[in-house]
Design a protein around this motif. Structure first.
Motif, PDB file in Angstrom:
ATOM      1  N   THR A  65      -4.444  -0.259   3.254  1.00 23.56           N
ATOM      2  CA  THR A  65      -4.051   0.992   2.602  1.00 23.56           C
ATOM      3  C   THR A  65      -3.973   2.116   3.630  1.00 23.56           C
ATOM      4  O   THR A  65      -3.022   2.903   3.645  1.00 23.56           O
ATOM      5  CB  THR A  65      -5.050   1.352   1.492  1.00 23.56           C
ATOM      6  N   TYR A  66      -4.982   2.172   4.498  1.00 22.08           N
ATOM      7  CA  TYR A  66      -4.970   3.186   5.560  1.00 22.08           C
ATOM      8  C   TYR A  66      -3.776   2.975   6.490  1.00 22.08           C
ATOM      9  O   TYR A  66      -3.115   3.932   6.882  1.00 22.08           O
ATOM     10  CB  TYR A  66      -6.264   3.136   6.361  1.00 22.08           C
ATOM     11  N   ALA A  69      -0.662   4.208   4.768  1.00 16.25           N
ATOM     12  CA  ALA A  69      -0.621   5.671   4.724  1.00 16.25           C
ATOM     13  C   ALA A  69      -0.305   6.247   6.105  1.00 16.25           C
ATOM     14  O   ALA A  69       0.454   7.215   6.225  1.00 16.25           O
ATOM     15  CB  ALA A  69      -1.947   6.214   4.204  1.00 16.25           C
ATOM     16  N   HIS A  70      -0.893   5.651   7.131  1.00 12.97           N
ATOM     17  CA  HIS A  70      -0.635   6.114   8.501  1.00 12.97           C
ATOM     18  C   HIS A  70       0.835   5.907   8.885  1.00 12.97           C
ATOM     19  O   HIS A  70       1.472   6.808   9.438  1.00 12.97           O
ATOM     20  CB  HIS A  70      -1.554   5.383   9.475  1.00 12.97           C
ATOM     21  N   TYR A  72       3.346   5.621   6.838  1.00 18.86           N
ATOM     22  CA  TYR A  72       4.168   6.518   6.017  1.00 18.86           C
ATOM     23  C   TYR A  72       4.135   7.936   6.571  1.00 18.86           C
ATOM     24  O   TYR A  72       5.171   8.608   6.635  1.00 18.86           O
ATOM     25  CB  TYR A  72       3.671   6.510   4.569  1.00 18.86           C
ATOM     26  N   GLY A  73       2.964   8.384   7.004  1.00 19.68           N
ATOM     27  CA  GLY A  73       2.853   9.725   7.588  1.00 19.68           C
ATOM     28  C   GLY A  73       3.652   9.848   8.869  1.00 19.68           C
ATOM     29  O   GLY A  73       4.287  10.881   9.115  1.00 19.68           O
TER      30      GLY A  73
END
Length: 120
Positions: A65-66, A69-70, A72-73
């Motif tokens: 998940t991290y 998110a990373h 995607y950022g």
């Protein structure tokens, strides 16, 4: 990772120590039924590992998940992931899994020793 690892060590430790009498009776019964010591040791290792697999699964879900998110950022900013990131990320994952495996084996070894001492 560290908090999940430490909590899993405490949970496995508390579970192991609190259920030692139950395991003692159970393995005395299995011994009387003719189960070989090698099979008993393998069963103890398997039972110990099952609880740790829950913590490993949760940690891997958090890790992916991290990672998502990373990535995607970085995509929003228009930046790319450096190759070193993948090496560090894989190293942390492998290190966590190895440490968890060693703790599993340590608790299984402790249980086998403790259960072996109480037998005739």
């Amino acid at each position: 990772f560290i908090s999940l690892f430490v909590s899993s060590v405490f949970v496995v430790g508390i579970k192991t120590l609190s259920e030692m009498e139950y395991y003692q009776k159970r393995y005395e019964f299995l011994d009387c039924m003719g189960m070989k010591k090698k099979q008993q040791r393998r069963l103890i290792r398997f039972e110990n590992a099952m609880l740790s697999y829950i913590a490993e699964g949760a940690a891997l879900i958090v890790a992916f998940t991290y990672l998502g998110a990373h990535l995607y950022g970085l995509q929003e900013v228009g930046d790319w992931v450096r190759p070193e990131f993948w090496g560090y990320w894989a190293g942390i994952i492998v290190g966590y899994l190895m440490a968890n495996y060693l703790v599993q084996r340590l608790f299984a070894w402790y249980m086998i020793r403790k259960l072996g001492k109480g037998r005739k």
